[in-house]
Design a protein around this motif. Structure first.
Motif, PDB file in Angstrom:
ATOM      1  N   VAL A 177      63.568  43.285  31.447  1.00  0.00           N
ATOM      2  CA  VAL A 177      62.652  42.138  31.406  1.00  0.00           C
ATOM      3  C   VAL A 177      61.400  42.403  30.324  1.00  0.00           C
ATOM      4  O   VAL A 177      61.070  41.771  29.549  1.00  0.00           O
ATOM      5  N   SER A 178      60.975  43.622  30.791  1.00  0.00           N
ATOM      6  CA  SER A 178      59.747  44.086  29.930  1.00  0.00           C
ATOM      7  C   SER A 178      60.279  44.236  28.514  1.00  0.00           C
ATOM      8  O   SER A 178      59.182  44.032  27.704  1.00  0.00           O
ATOM      9  N   ALA A 179      61.253  44.945  28.401  1.00  0.00           N
ATOM     10  CA  ALA A 179      61.777  45.230  27.034  1.00  0.00           C
ATOM     11  C   ALA A 179      62.023  43.961  26.356  1.00  0.00           C
ATOM     12  O   ALA A 179      61.663  44.017  25.228  1.00  0.00           O
ATOM     13  N   LYS A 188      53.605  46.014  30.678  1.00  0.00           N
ATOM     14  CA  LYS A 188      52.048  46.529  30.483  1.00  0.00           C
ATOM     15  C   LYS A 188      52.136  47.992  29.728  1.00  0.00           C
ATOM     16  O   LYS A 188      51.184  48.318  28.787  1.00  0.00           O
ATOM     17  N   PRO A 189      53.072  48.777  29.936  1.00  0.00           N
ATOM     18  CA  PRO A 189      53.022  50.293  29.320  1.00  0.00           C
ATOM     19  C   PRO A 189      53.476  50.177  27.726  1.00  0.00           C
ATOM     20  O   PRO A 189      53.673  51.367  27.320  1.00  0.00           O
ATOM     21  N   MET A 190      53.612  49.000  26.936  1.00  0.00           N
ATOM     22  CA  MET A 190      54.104  48.949  25.958  1.00  0.00           C
ATOM     23  C   MET A 190      53.185  49.899  24.761  1.00  0.00           C
ATOM     24  O   MET A 190      52.095  49.844  24.823  1.00  0.00           O
ATOM     25  N   THR A 191      54.129  50.648  24.273  1.00  0.00           N
ATOM     26  CA  THR A 191      53.418  51.876  23.383  1.00  0.00           C
ATOM     27  C   THR A 191      53.752  51.398  21.775  1.00  0.00           C
ATOM     28  O   THR A 191      55.045  51.178  21.493  1.00  0.00           O
ATOM     29  N   PHE A 192      52.888  51.417  21.095  1.00  0.00           N
ATOM     30  CA  PHE A 192      52.923  51.335  19.647  1.00  0.00           C
ATOM     31  C   PHE A 192      52.509  52.663  18.899  1.00  0.00           C
ATOM     32  O   PHE A 192      51.117  52.953  19.081  1.00  0.00           O
ATOM     33  N   PRO A 194      45.153  57.185  30.387  1.00  0.00           N
ATOM     34  CA  PRO A 194      43.829  57.147  29.492  1.00  0.00           C
ATOM     35  C   PRO A 194      43.974  56.208  28.565  1.00  0.00           C
ATOM     36  O   PRO A 194      43.235  56.097  27.534  1.00  0.00           O
ATOM     37  N   TYR A 195      45.157  55.418  28.614  1.00  0.00           N
ATOM     38  CA  TYR A 195      45.188  54.443  27.289  1.00  0.00           C
ATOM     39  C   TYR A 195      44.455  53.171  27.869  1.00  0.00           C
ATOM     40  O   TYR A 195      44.599  52.612  28.982  1.00  0.00           O
ATOM     41  N   PRO A 196      43.635  52.595  27.100  1.00  0.00           N
ATOM     42  CA  PRO A 196      42.938  51.251  27.474  1.00  0.00           C
ATOM     43  C   PRO A 196      44.006  50.193  27.277  1.00  0.00           C
ATOM     44  O   PRO A 196      44.970  50.475  26.715  1.00  0.00           O
ATOM     45  N   MET A 197      43.749  49.055  28.332  1.00  0.00           N
ATOM     46  CA  MET A 197      44.715  47.869  28.234  1.00  0.00           C
ATOM     47  C   MET A 197      44.289  47.033  27.135  1.00  0.00           C
ATOM     48  O   MET A 197      43.139  46.381  27.307  1.00  0.00           O
TER      49      MET A 197
END
Ligand SMILES: Nc1nc2c(c(=O)[nH]1)N[C@H]1C(S)=C(S)[C@@H](COP(=O)(O)OP(=O)(O)OC[C@H]3O[C@@H](n4cnc5c(N)ncnc54)[C@H](O)[C@@H]3O)O[C@H]1N2
Ligand code: MOO
Ligand SMILES: [Mg+2]
Length: 601
Positions: free
Chosen positions: A488-490, A468-472, A195-198
């Motif tokens: 590597v994403s981290a 991609k799924p980085m969340t703030f 549900p989260y926009p990119m």
């Protein structure tokens, strides 16, 4: 709107005969350029002739990069007004709501707008809009459609990344809400898309800077700080040599003793044919006013204890020679920082130099890793488990950039335990930098825990690879970064988002918070991804020019790609026009480390 071309077609017998009379076409072209950065605009004028209009439109529709055609003129009730008729036959899809929207808005200005018959529709991948002929109407209509255009272009091209980019580039009044890209759903069983926009990288950074509060106003504190002491606090010798009176002459002088750094300044009488041996940094005797360096002297005599008692001064002493006056480097009440420099090395060193007891408060940060598969690197590997590399990597990154890690923990994939741990940790820190548990798995609990803890999730996905799924998320002055678990994403998202946030909280200027960016020339071709990609690469300096070589397989689980990674190259998303980044092309790259050149050739 990179690689998008607009076509502006003026349709008017008069303008065709006398192009100077065309004001609407140039106005439209100007509006496009002003409102959409990086776009190309082509223009032409045709008479009110259906065939000629269609001929020009067809040419433009067939151009792949030409995505929007705005016509002006020929939409009215006059016998020769045939723009809608010419357009209609070329359209594959009509967009009557768009024409209605334009009309509804225009009618508010003038009822005569009801006499415009302009059509809107799609031909191939091109959006065509018939606008009226008058300059005033053209301006009003453009304002009406301005914010819709990027989304429309994206939808027609089925290109998520392009709309993100173009959306950012709408100058001035970009809508505050996010454009919902394709594949944004409810996350329910019937619509399992996130549900989260990119969001675009820049959009996320703006959100971060608008959300994070500075824990200290570093700039103000530093710029206002005045020196409480003089440096040097006494007249100090600049050389190892002999301190004497400049009124005396060269020639032999008796050596009264030795003064070392740390000795207190002596105030004993000193004759013109006397001197003291003195070391660099030592305080001059009160009666001396110059130093002659040891190289310009000759030893004449030692006393019975082997100490120097007579020297020949071989040059004429001059007042002030090789003496640093009191406060020469920094005087009491001078500003300690002549300019802003947020580097912790600089700030702490200068504060130390004036004996300032002030400690600049830094954000309190915890590193948290989630995952039931994680073992401490010290443990024995058992089936199904992996070693936890993120805790070490993120802690070391924090330290590398000058921040302390107040706390680390590893949490298993459990909603309750994650919630309890986060509650506890936020009691003592401002920032949690967490990794793992932010994607679509049924054990990815981070987002639901944040919601349960009443954090506001500002960003749940970013249009980047990797990460991609980085969340703030935030709640009051507590901030949470949910970096994706892949190491590597981290790594990448720490540099792009978490570090700027911490620096900003620490009081750095916004423009300094992100890593420095420089241009590098690519050494090999690289296939572009559908997401903008941040690629680990080594920098090679060839005769002073910076080249970059991509560090092998870029899959986000392969931590080896950070070995020798001097920079993150910013690659744009793939387009049909540009599937490849080619060797020799120049790209911006974020500098990951201070010693950022791996090789000189
Ligand atoms: N259906 C979908 N699945 C996934 C998507 C998606 O969009 N739809 N996104 C993928 C992307 S992109 C990424 S990145 C990952 C992110 O996953 P999570 O943040 O949920 O992280 P985990 O599932 O917990 O772990 C992913 C991966 O990383 C390893 N890992 C985790 N923590 C550590 C650590 N501390 N040290 C070393 N390795 C770690 C973990 O074992 C997994 O292999 O999701 C994709 N899935
Ligand atoms: O975005 Mo994920 O971070 O590609 O693997
Ligand atoms: Mg996961």
């Amino acid at each position: 709107m990179e690689s998008v071309t607009f076509g502006v077609l003026t349709i008017s017998d008069t303008c065709w005969r006398e192009p100077a009379k065309d004001t609407s076409g140039p106005v439209l072209r100007q509006l496009i350029v002003e409102n959409f950065a990086n776009t190309q605009v082509i223009g032409n004028i045709v008479p009110d002739e259906k065939d000629l209009i269609q001929q020009e439109l067809r040419k433009w529709i067939n151009r792949e990069e030409l995505r929007v055609i705005l016509t002006t003129g020929g939409t009215g009730f006059a016998p020769r007004d045939v723009t809608p008729e010419a357009t209609k036959q070329l359209l594959e899809k009509e967009c009557p709501q768009l024409s209605m929207f334009i009309t509804l808005k225009s009618i508010k200005q003038t009822q005569y707008a009801a006499l415009s018959r302009g059509l809107c529709g799609i031909a191939g991948n091109t959006l065509i809009l018939n606008l009226p002929g008058s300059e005033k109407a053209v301006k009003e209509c453009f304002q009406t459609i301005r914010e819709l255009l990027p989304h429309a272009v994206h939808l027609i091209g089925d290109d998520v990344s392009l709309v993100r980019k173009t959306h950012e580039e709408v100058q001035g009044s970009a809508p505050k809400g996010h454009i919902c890209p394709n594949k944004t759903g409810t996350g329910t069983d019937s619509d399992r898309n996130s549900p989260y926009p990119m969001l675009a990288v820049q959009e996320v950074l703006s959100i971060i800077f608008n959300t994070v509060q500075k824990t200290t106003n570093l700039n103000k504190i530093l710029l206002e700080m005045k020196a409480p002491v003089n440096i040097p606090p006494f007249r100090a010798s600049i050389k190892d040599g002999y301190a004497m009176k400049s009124t005396g002459f060269s020639g032999s002088k008796r050596v009264l003793g030795c003064i070392a750094a740390g000795d207190s300044p002596n105030s004993l009488p000193l004759a013109e044919d006397e001197c003291y041996k003195i070391n660099t940094g030592a305080p001059l005797p009160l009666e001396a006013d110059c130093v002659v360096q040891v190289e310009d002297t000759k030893l004449l005599q030692l006393d019975k204890n082997g100490q120097e008692c007579l020297v020949d001064i071989m040059l004429e002493p001059q007042a002030g020679l090789d003496v640093r006056p009191v406060g020469y480097d920094l005087s009491t009440n001078d500003h300690i920082f002549p300019a802003l420099d947020p580097s912790p090395v600089v700030v702490k060193s200068l504060l130390a130099s004036v004996g300032n007891k002030l400690v600049i408060p830094n954000p309190r940060v915890a590193i948290v890793s989630t995952g039931s598969e994680l073992l401490s690197p010290r443990d024995q590997l058992t089936p199904g488990k992996i070693f936890d590399s993120n805790t070490t990597m993120l802690t070391e990154l924090l330290v590398y950039f000058g921040y302390n890690c107040m706390h680390t923990s590893v949490i298993c994939d459990s909603f309750e335990q994650t919630k309890e741990s986060l509650l506890d940790i936020f009691e003592v820190v401002d920032f949690v930098i967490c990794s793992g548990g932010v994607s679509m798995g049924d054990k990815d609990f981070i987002k639901s825990v944040l919601e349960d803890l009443q954090f506001k999730i500002h960003c749940g996905r970013v249009n980047i690879k990797p990460g991609k799924p980085m969340t703030f998320a935030s709640r009051n002055d507590k901030y949470f970064f949910g970096l994706p678990g892949n190491p590597v994403s981290a790594f990448v998202t720490f540099h792009l988002f978490a570090l700027p946030a911490i620096r900003f909280a620490a009081g750095w200027d916004r423009c300094k918070c992100s890593l420095s960016v420089l241009n590098v020339k690519l050494l090999n071709d690289f296939s572009l991804d559908s997401r903008p990609e941040f690629v680990r690469a080594s920098v090679i300096s060839k005769s002073g020019e910076l080249y970059a070589s991509v560090n092998g397989n870029q899959i986000s689980s392969r931590l080896q790609s950070i070995v020798g990674a001097d920079v993150l190259i910013h690659f744009p998303a793939r387009t049909t026009d540009r599937p490849l980044a080619k060797a020799g092309e120049v790209f911006p790259a974020s500098v990951l480390r201070f010693d950022f050149i791996s090789k000189y050739e």
